[in-house]
Design an enzyme around this catalytic site. Structure first.
Site, PDB file in Angstrom:
ATOM      1  N   LYS A   1       1.392   4.423   7.086  1.00  0.00           N
ATOM      2  CA  LYS A   1       0.523   5.303   6.287  1.00  0.00           C
ATOM      3  C   LYS A   1       1.190   6.672   6.137  1.00  0.00           C
ATOM      4  O   LYS A   1       2.084   7.021   6.901  1.00  0.00           O
ATOM      5  CB  LYS A   1      -0.818   5.533   7.007  1.00  0.00           C
ATOM      6  CG  LYS A   1      -1.708   4.305   7.127  1.00  0.00           C
ATOM      7  CD  LYS A   1      -2.456   4.025   5.841  1.00  0.00           C
ATOM      8  CE  LYS A   1      -3.358   2.805   6.009  1.00  0.00           C
ATOM      9  NZ  LYS A   1      -3.880   2.328   4.734  1.00  0.00           N
TER      10      LYS A   1
ATOM     11  N   SER B   1       0.808  -1.225   0.000  1.00  0.00           N
ATOM     12  CA  SER B   1       0.000   0.000   0.000  1.00  0.00           C
ATOM     13  C   SER B   1       0.840   1.274   0.000  1.00  0.00           C
ATOM     14  O   SER B   1       0.298   2.361  -0.147  1.00  0.00           O
ATOM     15  CB  SER B   1      -0.957   0.013   1.202  1.00  0.00           C
ATOM     16  OG  SER B   1      -0.242   0.295   2.386  1.00  0.00           O
TER      17      SER B   1
END
Lengths: 143, 432
Positions: free
Chosen positions: A101, A64
């Site tokens: 993230k 991701s």
């Protein structure tokens, strides 16, 4: 003025972060009292680790963060003492798991972004409701 | 009763202690353990040695055998972890290195607690306590409480108050607690809550009408010496604010052995520190042998003088030993792992060794002798070279070479990864 410390954990008698380089001529400058002890090695610890007490190495699983140059299997150097800012790559605790993230602090709220269009953004009402485990400072990308 | 300003400027002692250390170290890398009852088991997964507050709330006692807990674990949501000494040793080294930045005088008292010399007005001391507490939490990720008082005994007591009473916010300073409140708290605590007073002494104290810490505080120190010992007299004096317990140099705790010493003359060379570490390594070996113990993890640390006006440094390393050992050569070599972190020219005034993951010598594997015999033929060096290039466990003698085979005498089925000391066991972060 940072305290330079070598590798903190010795395993197999070798530093994790010692790199041999060939001797390079350096222009004469201010003579260093440490010159006599300079052994020709770059100590990656000295360059990559600001504070030995708060720095940890973690390994990434998943894709991701690809667009940020962070791939599956890469290692991240994480400093837990750093204040997370807008744009920081952070290790956040999501559902009891350490998750990497991109942190976005916007006027409308806090967003945890993936760097891969396959994954949706996660909106958080406030930074205080989020546990930031640490801030990534470097990626050891496998090339 | 307010004290004159001069008294406040007397050096005080801060006692810093990690809350439920082993459990907190596990949680630092596995947030899913947060809020769940958690126990850490002793060697061979025998008994619960550390309990999280949630596990305590379930009524689980320290030392409770795992086979008794296991059947109810699922129903309770109880998680058990085998002791992960490499992780605890490294987290401890980080905490101590960080604390060393706040005081000239740091005594590593055990794997999870330290005494520090501190000075200042009450507000400054409280602020310092909060700063240290926040720094350890932020940098290392484990919670600590801080007790600050004129003596070690009172500092430990204050720490206990800080832990048990949320109103203190994790930091308790003796002189900042109103006298009446102190007396009330002391009057509520049994004498056995004092550092160094065990069950047998408690009974004898009770027999002469001393039940609470307040009772003991009000006892005549000389009379108590005649009835008990000079140690008890020291405790009474310490409770009354007179420091009597000096910096200790060597101590064998429940599961650790510590050598630490401050020098009057600083050591400024790597060669000098090599000598000190060698002497400590040999002393530690002798001490382990005397108690019939071997160690699996060694932590070496050093610190500079904050008064030299120079840059300060508090290097420390945690060295997982290849096998449980009391061998002076192995321990000395491990202690020397600190040397690359020593900077020539800085004035080091303290050096220490801490040995953890102790176990009786009887548990040693016969392979160790085998390996040591080959050491003379430099096979050890060869193995090390291969191991450092291709990863530990890629080569070895017999079973000793198989990954994780070194712990084969020890049952640790529920051990978490050695997150900070083994490259192939790093914490995993999800990118999903």
């Amino acid at each position: 003025m940072g305290v330079i410390v070598g590798p903190r954990v010795i395993d197999a008698g070798a530093s994790l972060f010692s790199v041999l380089i060939s001797p390079v001529p350096v222009a004469a400058g201010f003579p260093s009292p440490a010159q006599d002890y300079f052994d020709g090695r770059i100590d990656l610890n000295a360059h990559l680790i600001k504070d030995i007490t708060s720095t940890f190495v973690v390994r990434v699983t998943g894709d991701s963060m690809e667009r940020a140059g962070i791939s599956d299997g890469d290692e991240l150097i994480v400093n837990r003492a750093l204040e997370p800012r807008d744009g920081s790559v952070v290790i956040a605790v999501l559902d009891g798991e350490l998750t990497v993230k991109r942190l976005r602090l916007t006027p409308t709220g806090v967003v945890l972004q993936a760097e891969n269009p396959k994954y949706p953004d996660i909106k958080v009402p406030a930074l205080s409701e989020l546990t930031i485990w640490g801030v990534a400072t470097r990626c050891l990308h496998h090339v | 009763m307010s004290k004159p300003a001069l008294m406040r400027q007397m050096p005080q002692i801060a006692h810093v202690d990690v809350n439920c250390f082993y459990a907190s170290a596990e949680r630092a890398f596995d947030p899913s353990l947060e809020g769940r009852p958690l126990v850490v088991l002793s060697n061979n997964d025998g008994c619960a040695v550390t309990r999280s507050p949630e596990a305590k709330a379930l009524g689980i006692a320290t030392g409770e055998p795992w086979f008794k807990l296991a059947p109810r674990a699922k129903e309770w949501g109880l998680v058990a972890k085998s002791s992960n000494y490499e992780l605890y040793g490294d987290i401890s080294a980080r905490v101590m290195e960080l604390l060393g930045r706040y005081s000239a005088w740091l005594e590593v008292y055990s794997i999870d607690e330290a005494f520090l010399g501190v000075k200042g007005e009450p507000e400054q001391l409280l602020a310092l306590g909060r700063t240290m507490k926040n720094a350890v939490r932020r940098n290392v990720g484990v919670p600590v409480c801080v007790g600050i008082a004129p003596t070690k005994t009172l500092a430990k007591l204050c720490n206990k108050w800080a832990k048990n009473n949320p109103a203190f916010g994790g930091v308790c300073h003796w002189d900042s607690v109103p006298g009446a409140v102190r007396e009330q708290l002391l009057g509520r605590l049994s004498v056995e809550e004092i550092w160094g007073i065990a069950g047998r002494l408690t009974k004898r104290l009770n027999a002469i009408g001393i039940h609470t810490i307040l009772d003991l505080t009000r006892t005549d120190p000389v009379a108590i010496r005649d009835k008990f010992s000079v140690v008890m007299m020291r405790t009474v004096l310490e409770l009354n604010g007179t420091p009597c317990i000096p910096m200790e140099e060597e101590r064998l705790g429940r599961d650790q052995l510590i050598f630490s010493r401050s020098f009057s003359t600083p050591v400024t060379t790597v060669a000098g520190l090599r000598q000190v570490l060698s002497v400590y390594g040999q002393n530690a070996s002798a001490r382990l042998a005397k108690h019939g113990l071997q160690a699996k993890v060694l932590t070496a640390f050093a610190g500079t003088s904050p008064f030299s006006g120079q840059e300060q440094a508090y290097p420390s390393v945690c060295v997982p030993l290849p096998m449980p050992t009391a061998d002076p050569l192995l321990l000395t070599r491990a202690a020397h792992a600190l040397l690359p972190n020593i900077r020539e020219g800085l004035k080091y005034v303290k050096v220490g060794l801490m040995l953890t993951d102790l176990r009786p010598t009887g548990n040693q594997s016969p392979l160790e002798l085998f390996e040591n015999r080959h050491e003379e033929h430099r096979i050890g060096t060869l193995l090390e070279d291969v191991g450092s290039r291709f990863g530990r466990g890629s080569i070895g003698l017999g079973h000793a070479g198989i990954k994780s085979g070194l712990d084969w005498t020890m049952k640790r089925n529920m051990r978490s990864p050695r997150y900070t000391t083994h490259w192939d066991e790093l914490p995993l972060v999800k990118a999903a």
